[in-house]
Design a protein around this motif. Sequence first.
Motif, PDB file in Angstrom:
ATOM      1  N   ILE A 185      23.023  13.866  11.295  1.00 36.09           N
ATOM      2  CA  ILE A 185      23.081  13.137  10.034  1.00 36.09           C
ATOM      3  C   ILE A 185      23.268  11.664  10.362  1.00 36.09           C
ATOM      4  N   PRO A 186      22.298  10.805   9.994  1.00 40.09           N
ATOM      5  CA  PRO A 186      22.423   9.388  10.332  1.00 40.09           C
ATOM      6  C   PRO A 186      23.530   8.707   9.544  1.00 40.09           C
ATOM      7  N   LYS A 187      24.251   7.832  10.197  1.00 41.66           N
ATOM      8  CA  LYS A 187      25.285   7.024   9.558  1.00 41.66           C
ATOM      9  C   LYS A 187      24.666   5.688   9.144  1.00 41.66           C
ATOM     10  N   VAL A 188      25.186   5.114   8.104  1.00 42.36           N
ATOM     11  CA  VAL A 188      24.646   3.853   7.588  1.00 42.36           C
ATOM     12  C   VAL A 188      24.799   2.742   8.625  1.00 42.36           C
ATOM     13  N   GLU A 189      25.882   2.770   9.404  1.00 43.62           N
ATOM     14  CA  GLU A 189      26.122   1.715  10.390  1.00 43.62           C
ATOM     15  C   GLU A 189      25.132   1.793  11.556  1.00 43.62           C
ATOM     16  N   SER A 190      24.625   2.985  11.851  1.00 42.08           N
ATOM     17  CA  SER A 190      23.765   3.157  13.018  1.00 42.08           C
ATOM     18  C   SER A 190      22.275   3.046  12.708  1.00 42.08           C
ATOM     19  N   ILE A 191      21.917   2.751  11.468  1.00 39.17           N
ATOM     20  CA  ILE A 191      20.504   2.679  11.095  1.00 39.17           C
ATOM     21  C   ILE A 191      19.911   1.358  11.563  1.00 39.17           C
ATOM     22  N   ASP A 192      18.795   1.446  12.279  1.00 37.49           N
ATOM     23  CA  ASP A 192      18.074   0.270  12.754  1.00 37.49           C
ATOM     24  C   ASP A 192      16.936  -0.003  11.779  1.00 37.49           C
ATOM     25  N   ARG A 193      17.040  -1.098  11.039  1.00 40.03           N
ATOM     26  CA  ARG A 193      16.030  -1.414  10.038  1.00 40.03           C
ATOM     27  C   ARG A 193      14.989  -2.367  10.611  1.00 40.03           C
ATOM     28  N   LYS A 194      13.732  -1.941  10.584  1.00 44.67           N
ATOM     29  CA  LYS A 194      12.617  -2.761  11.052  1.00 44.67           C
ATOM     30  C   LYS A 194      11.956  -3.441   9.863  1.00 44.67           C
ATOM     31  N   ASP A 238      13.351   0.907   5.702  1.00 41.95           N
ATOM     32  CA  ASP A 238      13.093  -0.369   6.364  1.00 41.95           C
ATOM     33  C   ASP A 238      12.669  -1.423   5.344  1.00 41.95           C
ATOM     34  N   HIS A 239      12.512  -2.654   5.834  1.00 42.85           N
ATOM     35  CA  HIS A 239      12.067  -3.766   5.003  1.00 42.85           C
ATOM     36  C   HIS A 239      10.537  -3.768   4.938  1.00 42.85           C
ATOM     37  N   VAL A 240       9.985  -4.156   3.779  1.00 42.47           N
ATOM     38  CA  VAL A 240       8.540  -4.193   3.589  1.00 42.47           C
ATOM     39  C   VAL A 240       8.148  -5.548   3.010  1.00 42.47           C
ATOM     40  N   ILE A 241       7.119  -6.149   3.611  1.00 46.22           N
ATOM     41  CA  ILE A 241       6.525  -7.386   3.102  1.00 46.22           C
ATOM     42  C   ILE A 241       5.098  -7.053   2.690  1.00 46.22           C
ATOM     43  N   ILE A 242       4.755  -7.294   1.434  1.00 46.85           N
ATOM     44  CA  ILE A 242       3.392  -7.061   0.954  1.00 46.85           C
ATOM     45  C   ILE A 242       2.724  -8.412   0.771  1.00 46.85           C
ATOM     46  N   LEU A 243       1.592  -8.591   1.440  1.00 45.47           N
ATOM     47  CA  LEU A 243       0.835  -9.839   1.369  1.00 45.47           C
ATOM     48  C   LEU A 243      -0.446  -9.632   0.567  1.00 45.47           C
ATOM     49  N   ASN A 244      -0.997 -10.709   0.053  1.00 39.01           N
ATOM     50  CA  ASN A 244      -2.259 -10.722  -0.696  1.00 39.01           C
ATOM     51  C   ASN A 244      -2.208  -9.781  -1.897  1.00 39.01           C
ATOM     52  N   ALA A 245      -1.129  -9.828  -2.640  1.00 33.10           N
ATOM     53  CA  ALA A 245      -1.000  -8.973  -3.818  1.00 33.10           C
ATOM     54  C   ALA A 245      -2.034  -9.328  -4.882  1.00 33.10           C
ATOM     55  N   ASP A 246      -2.482 -10.573  -4.901  1.00 29.40           N
ATOM     56  CA  ASP A 246      -3.478 -10.972  -5.893  1.00 29.40           C
ATOM     57  C   ASP A 246      -4.872 -10.443  -5.568  1.00 29.40           C
ATOM     58  N   LYS A 247      -5.091  -9.981  -4.339  1.00 30.16           N
ATOM     59  CA  LYS A 247      -6.399  -9.468  -3.938  1.00 30.16           C
ATOM     60  C   LYS A 247      -6.463  -7.948  -3.973  1.00 30.16           C
ATOM     61  N   ALA A 248      -5.419  -7.288  -4.449  1.00 29.64           N
ATOM     62  CA  ALA A 248      -5.427  -5.826  -4.582  1.00 29.64           C
ATOM     63  C   ALA A 248      -6.351  -5.438  -5.731  1.00 29.64           C
ATOM     64  N   PRO A 296       8.077  -9.140  12.005  1.00 29.49           N
ATOM     65  CA  PRO A 296       7.595  -7.932  11.343  1.00 29.49           C
ATOM     66  C   PRO A 296       6.358  -7.348  12.035  1.00 29.49           C
ATOM     67  N   GLU A 297       6.236  -6.022  11.972  1.00 26.29           N
ATOM     68  CA  GLU A 297       5.088  -5.322  12.528  1.00 26.29           C
ATOM     69  C   GLU A 297       4.057  -5.105  11.420  1.00 26.29           C
ATOM     70  N   VAL A 298       2.783  -5.221  11.775  1.00 25.67           N
ATOM     71  CA  VAL A 298       1.716  -4.950  10.808  1.00 25.67           C
ATOM     72  C   VAL A 298       1.520  -3.444  10.741  1.00 25.67           C
ATOM     73  N   CYS A 299       1.585  -2.906   9.546  1.00 24.08           N
ATOM     74  CA  CYS A 299       1.465  -1.468   9.332  1.00 24.08           C
ATOM     75  C   CYS A 299       0.064  -1.180   8.816  1.00 24.08           C
ATOM     76  N   GLU A 300      -0.715  -0.384   9.555  1.00 27.55           N
ATOM     77  CA  GLU A 300      -2.053   0.002   9.137  1.00 27.55           C
ATOM     78  C   GLU A 300      -1.995   1.381   8.482  1.00 27.55           C
ATOM     79  N   PHE A 301      -2.802   1.559   7.445  1.00 23.12           N
ATOM     80  CA  PHE A 301      -2.862   2.861   6.789  1.00 23.12           C
ATOM     81  C   PHE A 301      -4.244   3.104   6.264  1.00 23.12           C
TER      82      PHE A 301
END
Length: 142
Positions: A5-14, A52-62, A137-142
Amino acid sequence: MSSYIPKVESIDRKWYILDAAGKPLGRVAAKAASILRGKHKPTFMPHVDCGDHVIILNADKAVLTGRKLEKKSRYYHTGWIGHLKEIKYKDLMKNDPEKAFTLAIKGMLPSNTIGANSMTRLRVYAGAEHPHAAQKPEVCEF
């Protein structure tokens, strides 16, 4: 053998970057909601906020597929009698595309403190620039 069970203190947020240019709004929002919850991690637990943290770019081009730009609406109430407001997604995507993404992702997260804390890790930008280069930040491809 005991369960982990992960603890809040030990979570590594990318930090992850999602580029919404030319992609459907719902697909990008679903991927962002999954990352914000932490469902992509093998240590995911539904009762622990391990996202984790998420950055969304080019929202106007969606894009919105089909005839959603003309037909889909957002309704909200001001609190006054008879003040039910309606905004077409055509106007929302033109004037405030960040809000369209925020509303879509908020609807995909749970309606409790875990969902509210997850929304604080979301950053949406209409253009291709963001001020979070120091977080690497890492670029996430999907």
